[in-house]
Structures are given as C-alpha cells and as structure tokens.
Design a protein around this motif. Structure first.
Motif, PDB file in Angstrom:
ATOM      1  N   TYR A 187       0.836  -1.130   0.020  1.00 41.02           N
ATOM      2  CA  TYR A 187      -0.037   0.068  -0.048  1.00 41.02           C
ATOM      3  C   TYR A 187       0.835   1.300  -0.182  1.00 41.02           C
ATOM      4  O   TYR A 187       1.837   1.190   0.482  1.00 41.02           O
ATOM      5  N   LYS A 188       0.377   2.180  -0.586  1.00 47.00           N
ATOM      6  CA  LYS A 188       1.089   3.616  -0.774  1.00 47.00           C
ATOM      7  C   LYS A 188       0.091   4.665  -1.108  1.00 47.00           C
ATOM      8  O   LYS A 188      -0.573   4.687  -2.132  1.00 47.00           O
ATOM      9  N   SER A 189       0.003   5.616  -0.316  1.00 54.26           N
ATOM     10  CA  SER A 189      -0.952   6.686  -0.783  1.00 54.26           C
ATOM     11  C   SER A 189      -0.050   8.093  -0.379  1.00 54.26           C
ATOM     12  O   SER A 189       0.738   8.244   0.469  1.00 54.26           O
ATOM     13  N   TYR A 190      -0.510   8.961  -1.259  1.00 48.41           N
ATOM     14  CA  TYR A 190      -0.090  10.367  -1.117  1.00 48.41           C
ATOM     15  C   TYR A 190      -1.277  11.183  -0.593  1.00 48.41           C
ATOM     16  O   TYR A 190      -2.159  11.653  -1.404  1.00 48.41           O
ATOM     17  N   GLY A 191      -1.308  11.373   0.667  1.00 48.13           N
ATOM     18  CA  GLY A 191      -2.506  12.178   1.389  1.00 48.13           C
ATOM     19  C   GLY A 191      -3.556  11.148   1.006  1.00 48.13           C
ATOM     20  O   GLY A 191      -3.610   9.976   1.317  1.00 48.13           O
ATOM     21  N   PRO A 192      -4.791  11.636   0.532  1.00 47.65           N
ATOM     22  CA  PRO A 192      -6.039  10.916   0.300  1.00 47.65           C
ATOM     23  C   PRO A 192      -5.933  10.062  -1.013  1.00 47.65           C
ATOM     24  O   PRO A 192      -6.685   9.072  -1.030  1.00 47.65           O
ATOM     25  N   THR A 193      -4.974  10.293  -1.633  1.00 43.54           N
ATOM     26  CA  THR A 193      -4.846   9.542  -2.994  1.00 43.54           C
ATOM     27  C   THR A 193      -4.033   8.274  -2.717  1.00 43.54           C
ATOM     28  O   THR A 193      -2.830   8.120  -2.367  1.00 43.54           O
ATOM     29  N   LYS A 194      -4.704   7.397  -3.051  1.00 43.36           N
ATOM     30  CA  LYS A 194      -4.207   5.863  -3.010  1.00 43.36           C
ATOM     31  C   LYS A 194      -3.370   5.563  -4.330  1.00 43.36           C
ATOM     32  O   LYS A 194      -3.906   5.589  -5.417  1.00 43.36           O
ATOM     33  N   ALA A 195      -1.988   5.590  -4.143  1.00 44.24           N
ATOM     34  CA  ALA A 195      -1.178   5.337  -5.483  1.00 44.24           C
ATOM     35  C   ALA A 195      -1.067   3.670  -5.621  1.00 44.24           C
ATOM     36  O   ALA A 195      -1.299   3.302  -6.708  1.00 44.24           O
ATOM     37  N   LEU A 196      -0.765   2.888  -4.655  1.00 42.45           N
ATOM     38  CA  LEU A 196      -0.830   1.501  -4.724  1.00 42.45           C
ATOM     39  C   LEU A 196      -1.808   0.992  -3.645  1.00 42.45           C
ATOM     40  O   LEU A 196      -1.757   1.376  -2.578  1.00 42.45           O
ATOM     41  N   ASP A 197      -2.738   0.123  -4.187  1.00 42.96           N
ATOM     42  CA  ASP A 197      -3.771  -0.562  -3.257  1.00 42.96           C
ATOM     43  C   ASP A 197      -3.575  -1.918  -3.080  1.00 42.96           C
ATOM     44  O   ASP A 197      -4.031  -2.663  -4.133  1.00 42.96           O
ATOM     45  N   ASN A 198      -2.899  -2.389  -2.190  1.00 43.41           N
ATOM     46  CA  ASN A 198      -3.136  -4.015  -2.168  1.00 43.41           C
ATOM     47  C   ASN A 198      -2.454  -4.492  -3.212  1.00 43.41           C
ATOM     48  O   ASN A 198      -3.112  -5.476  -3.902  1.00 43.41           O
ATOM     49  N   LEU A 199      -1.164  -4.270  -3.637  1.00 42.36           N
ATOM     50  CA  LEU A 199      -0.567  -4.740  -4.844  1.00 42.36           C
ATOM     51  C   LEU A 199       0.389  -5.731  -4.333  1.00 42.36           C
ATOM     52  O   LEU A 199       1.019  -5.766  -3.577  1.00 42.36           O
TER      53      LEU A 199
END
Lengths: 367, 306
Positions: B10-22
């Motif tokens: 998982y990786k997010s920038y603030g509220p934006t999810k950049a990577l979601d359970n990858l």
C-alpha cells in the motif's frame, strides 16, 4: 575515493560549461570590487573644518594658519566650547574640529608635550578617514620641523570619531565585498547546483547510486570552495594593487579566516538546498535571506552602532558581521587571534550548526 | 527465490491511493512488464522497489534485500532509469557515461560488452551534448548509463514514452539482447502493444494489478467473442453500435472498432444484420482473438462496474 573525484570532475564540467555561472563566479567579483573601490572617493576637496582653540597662543595660531593654508582644507569657523561640536556636526556645516588644549604653547615648551584632538564627523567614515590623515599629516609636519630646530618638542594628537566611534574604515569595501561575494557565490551557487539535480531528476539516479549523501554534498561543495578561495584571494589582491588597501596582519590568518567563512557560507547553501524545492526558491532565499543582510546588517555599509536597537540585535545572527570584525582586525589593524577569537568561535559554531541540520534534513529518498 | 517479491503493498499520497493492495513477483532473469495508463501507480511501485520511496505497508523484497532497511546494499545491485530524462544535458554522451561508470566504481571498457548493443548506436555522437540528442538517442544513452555498472536488476520506468515508433522497436530489441546476459528486467509502459514483448506482465490500473501472467495467458483468458469492424466513419458507427443489444462493450481503436459480444448468441451475422437495419454500409466485420488492450479494457470495465 575515485567515485568522489569523478563526482567533483563532473561538477567542474557543469561550472565551466555554463556561461552564466562563469560570469557570476569570475566577472561579478572583479566588477564589484572595482565599483566599490571607485565609488569610495579617494579625494577630499575643500573640506570645511572648525577650530576650538582653548589656548589662543602663538603656536596654535601658527598651526591654524598652516591648516587653513592647506589646499583641501578650509577653516570656516572658530568655536568657543566643546559642547558646540555636536550641534555643528548635526547642522552638517563642518566635517571636523581641531581642538587645542588650554595652555598649549606653555605645555609645549615646559613639558615638551601638548595635546591636539581631532574630532571628525564619522557619519561619512570615508571622508572622516581621509580628513584625519590630512590633518595629522599637517601636524606631523609641524612636529618634524620643530624637532629639527628645537629637539624634543612634540605635539601629541588623538583622533575622536563622532557618531561612529569604531569607524568603519574607508577600506572596509574590501572585507565587505569579500563577505558579500563569498556569500553569494558559495551559498547561492552551491544551493542552486544541488536543487538543480533535484529539479532535473538526476538526484533520483544519484540516490540510487552507491554515492553516500555526504559524498554528494561534499562533491557539490568542493569546487565552489576552491573557486571562492580563488575569488577571496583575487579580491584582496585587487584591493591591494589597485586601491592600495593594506594587509597589515598575517596572510595565513587571513586565508584561514576566509576559509572558515567560505565553509560557513557553503553549509548555509546546503541548508538552503534542503529547504528549497526548485532553483527559483533557492535563488530567492539566497538573495533576500542571505545577501541583503550581509550587505546591510553586517556593518559593511552601515555601522552597526548607528542602527536602531532591533536591527542591532538582528545583526547578531548575520554571519558576515563576525567575519567582518575578524577580517578587519587582520587586514586593517594587523591584529592576531587574541583580538577576535570570539568571532571565529561564532563562525565555527555556525558551520557545525548548519551542517548538522543539513545532514539531518538531507533526504536519502524522494519525498 | 524470486528476484522481486511484493505482497500486499500500500502507498498513498495524502488521500490519493497510489498503490492499493498490490502483489507481484518477478523471477530471476525475468523480463517483466508493468502495463497501465498514467496514474496507474507504475512509477510509485518502481520507486518503492528502487528504495526511493517508503511503502505505507506490505512486504517488498528485491534481490533478497529489503529496500527499506538494506537500501545501501540494494542500490549497488540496481540499474534504474527514471521516467523523466535524468542525465546531465550539459555533459557530452561520453562524459555522462563515464561519470556513471565512475560513480559505480567501474569503467566503460570493463563493461563495454554489456552496453555494446545500446551504446554502439550512439557512440558516433559521443562528443555531442546529451541535451542535443533526439528522444530515441537520449533513451539509449540513459539505458547505457543504467547498465554501465553491470546491475543485477534493471528497472526502467516508461523508457519508450515520447519516443518514435522505430526507436521504440529498437529499444525493445536491445532490452531482449541485454536480458541474455542474465539481468532481470522490470519495465513499465503505457503502450499495450509493447506488452507482448515481455515474458510476463501485470496490467495495472488505479494502484491495483488487474491481471498478471504471460501475454498469452492474459489474452487466452478473454472468453467473450471479439469482432473488429473497419469503417470509414468510425464516430458514426460507434454511435450506432452503442444502440445494439447483446454487446458487452464497443470501443474505438483508431481506424477500427472493437466490439465484445455478451454471449455466443451475438455473432458476426447478428452484427451485420444490425448494421444493415441501421443503413450503415461499407464496413467489414471480422471475428478476432483478443489483444492485450482488449483484455485491459475488459478488466477496467468489470472493475469499475462491480
């Protein structure tokens, strides 16, 4: 080590390829020192002075006549009391007052010693200095003449600078320019060159390389340290050859102090680069946060003693102030470390502080 | 052990999810493609793999190392080519390459055999400033620089974006050549047609891997019937076909339209009949096996509707 040298080599290529960088590095310092040197007037014409003759005897009259006869000095007024001096200076009518003590001729024959005080309006430090040397030259001349005729006679004179007691000397433009130029070149150029790597994305590759953050930072700084040292040296040299600004103290100490200041400015540059996200910001911070205080609050252009109290306090955190005190002591007064070890300590403290913060803030990853 | 092993990242920038359970894994000496549009999270994933970004959670092992803890050791094994052209524009081709060789403690001569397929093409211009190179040549130089220290894993972030078609083709050929020396390659691209050039791919969308496998696996997983319709007036035809029942999707692919049938009940005759009814003439309907892009669109549609 080979890595590190490769990095430095690359930095030099960047510097020598960029015309603007080269101009900032080598033309601006020369121009600045020449402009400052010529703007600071070297001649005094018809400087108006006043006399406060508390003795009014033959000798004082003779000296006054000599003063008045001098080409560039004009005696325009005779004062009656010491209290009047301040008002005359404030009215801006005269630039200096020559004070003869009571019973001047008597003392000269009896004690072989008599006192003259030269009081100068030092709000224009340059003029005051020149006027001082003119006046003392005339008095010295008189001393010489009389020493030959009747040996042992001596006029003792002392100078008092009004408004600006620790006169910032006319020669201040050399240390001042050094402080300014070194600050601009080292802090501005090094911060921009680091930020540029971030902006163009090359920092991303550098981070993924085996280069350590310390190597990246030092590799960025080393070329600028070298070039600024060359600059510092040429400023002193131009000052000395073109304008006759002396280096009275030790050259070794001068080099050491300058290098300490360069280190300080470089560490400040790294600090700026850790804050700034792009080149414009780095430039803006360097210009306004570093350069202006160096020029205005360091005692280079305006004597710190004459500043409002608030600015006097602010000047305490301007690094150039400490550099100027130290360098002034070395170059103009020819003094050694005992006279300015505190200032050197402050500079060392600043280097440690800035480097410490920078290393802590330097990102080993992207944010 | 796989060269790159990622689980539940998982990786997010603030509220934006950049990577979601990858999750994904790249085997040693694999040639792995990350396929997806801009904003799918490809660059973020690559930056996490290269230790340039910290993940929020999940496990990442690259070359047997943890990019968070062992980043120093890992960085020695990696060759990385960022998405943005990241070389020194004011240095010449040769100076750039020499610099990167030196930084990694090697020389051009030592690894010349490795970079030869790439570098030999730009060597005639070795005294030219990197900023003056064409897009394709810049990418070749960047690849040479990423390769010059003989990395074990080569990570390439959209190396062919903004490069002309011929240079793109050459670039992929070079990658295939480089792979022969045992290097593991992870490459990302927004061009679907480049996916088939990889051994294995992951289709990425919205920070998720929507499908993984060899390109053949992925295309053969496409169960519906696909028809390609050629027409001189694509926009008109598109409008007409969108009114037809029994179709799962209708998409324009430049000069053609790809139509996916809902079930086997909709076939070539049904489509031709529908077109005739709507007075559309002059087009040809052909059944065709699905390409990667068809699969990708299909996945996005099922993902966004569910």
């Amino acid at each position: 080590m080979n890595r590190f040298i490769g990095f430095i080599h690359k930095e030099f290529l960047h510097i020598f390829r960029d015309v603007r960088t080269m101009m900032i590095l080598f033309l601006i310092p020369v121009f600045q020192i020449l402009i400052f040197g010529y703007v600071v007037k070297n001649e005094v014409k018809d400087a108006k002075i006043a006399i406060l003759d508390l003795s009014k005897d033959d000798v004082t009259t003779e000296i006054i006549a000599k003063l008045d006869a001098a080409e560039d000095i004009e005696v325009v007024k005779y004062l009656n009391a010491y209290d009047e001096i301040d008002g005359e200076f404030r009215a801006n009518k005269i630039k200096a007052v020559v004070v003869f003590e009571n019973g001047f001729a008597n003392k000269l024959t009896k004690d072989k010693n008599a006192n003259v005080q030269i009081v100068l309006d030092a709000s224009d430090p340059n003029l005051a200095n020149i006027l001082n040397s003119y006046t003392t030259a005339i008095l010295n001349n008189y001393n010489k003449e009389n020493n030959i005729n009747a040996s042992g006679v001596n006029i003792v004179f002392d100078t008092k600078m009004w408004f600006n007691e620790n006169i910032s000397s006319a020669y201040m433009f050399v240390p001042g320019s050094m402080a300014l130029i070194l600050m601009v070149i080292t802090a501005l150029m090094s911060s921009i060159s680091i930020v540029k790597e971030k902006e163009t994305g090359t920092m991303e590759i550098l981070l993924v390389s085996p280069l350590k953050p310390v190597q990246i930072i030092l590799g960025k700084l080393a070329p600028y340290a070298l070039l600024s040292a060359i600059n510092a040296f040429s400023i002193v040299l131009i000052g000395n050859i073109v304008f006759g600004v002396p280096v009275n103290g030790s050259w070794g100490l001068l080099i050491l102090t300058s290098f300490l200041y360069i280190m300080m400015a470089l560490s400040l540059g790294v600090l700026v680069s850790t804050i700034a996200k792009n080149q414009q910001t780095a430039m803006f911070i360097s210009m306004f946060v570093l350069m202006l205080p160096t020029m205005l609050l360091s005692g280079f252009i305006f004597p710190i003693e004459n500043m409002p109290v608030v600015l006097q306090y602010i000047s305490k955190i301007v690094p150039a102030k400490y550099f100027l005190i130290a360098i002034k002591n070395i170059m103009l007064k020819g003094q050694g470390i005992p006279y300015f070890w505190k200032e050197l300590l402050v500079l060392i403290g600043m280097v440690v502080l800035f480097i410490g913060i920078s290393v802590k803030k330097f990102k080993i990853r992207l944010d | 052990m796989n060269e790159i092993e990622i689980h539940n990242l998982y990786k997010s920038y603030g509220p934006t999810k950049a990577l979601d359970n990858l999750s994904l894994s790249v085997e040693k000496n694999g040639f792995y493609g990350l396929i997806g549009p801009d904003g799918a999270g490809k660059s973020s994933l690559m930056r996490i793999i290269t230790s340039l970004l910290l993940p929020d959670s999940g496990s990442v092992i690259v070359g047997g190392l943890d990019p968070v803890k062992d980043y120093k050791k890992l960085r020695l094994k990696l060759g990385y080519m960022p998405g943005k052209f990241s070389l020194y524009q004011d240095l010449s081709v040769e100076e750039n390459l020499k610099f990167f060789a030196r930084v990694f403690g090697t020389t051009i001569e030592e690894n010349y055999h490795l970079i030869k397929p790439v570098y030999s093409q730009i060597e005639p211009f070795k005294n030219r400033r990197a900023g003056k190179l064409s897009g394709g040549m810049k990418q070749k130089l960047a690849l040479s620089c990423a390769l010059v220290h003989k990395p074990e894993i080569l990570i390439l972030d959209e190396p062919t974006t903004g490069v002309d078609a011929v240079s793109r083709r050459e670039f992929w050929d070079m990658l295939a050549e480089i792979r022969k020396s045992g290097i593991t390659i992870l490459v990302s691209t927004p061009y679907m047609e480049e996916a088939v050039l990889c051994d294995k791919i992951s289709l990425m969308f919205d920070g998720k891997v929507v499908d993984s496998g060899s390109p053949d696996d992925i295309t053969s997983g496409f169960k519906n019937n696909l028809f390609i319709i050629k027409s001189a007036n694509v926009p008109l035809l598109l409008n007409v076909l969108r009114g037809m029942e029994g179709l799962k999707s209708v998409n324009s692919f430049g000069q053609t339209i790809h139509v996916v049938a809902d079930s086997s009940e909709t076939g070539k005759p049904e489509i031709e009949e529908f077109l005739q009814k709507n007075n559309v003439s002059g087009c040809s309907v052909e059944q065709s096996p699905a390409g990667i892009e068809d699969c990708f669109i299909d996945h996005i549609l099922t993902n966004t509707t569910t």
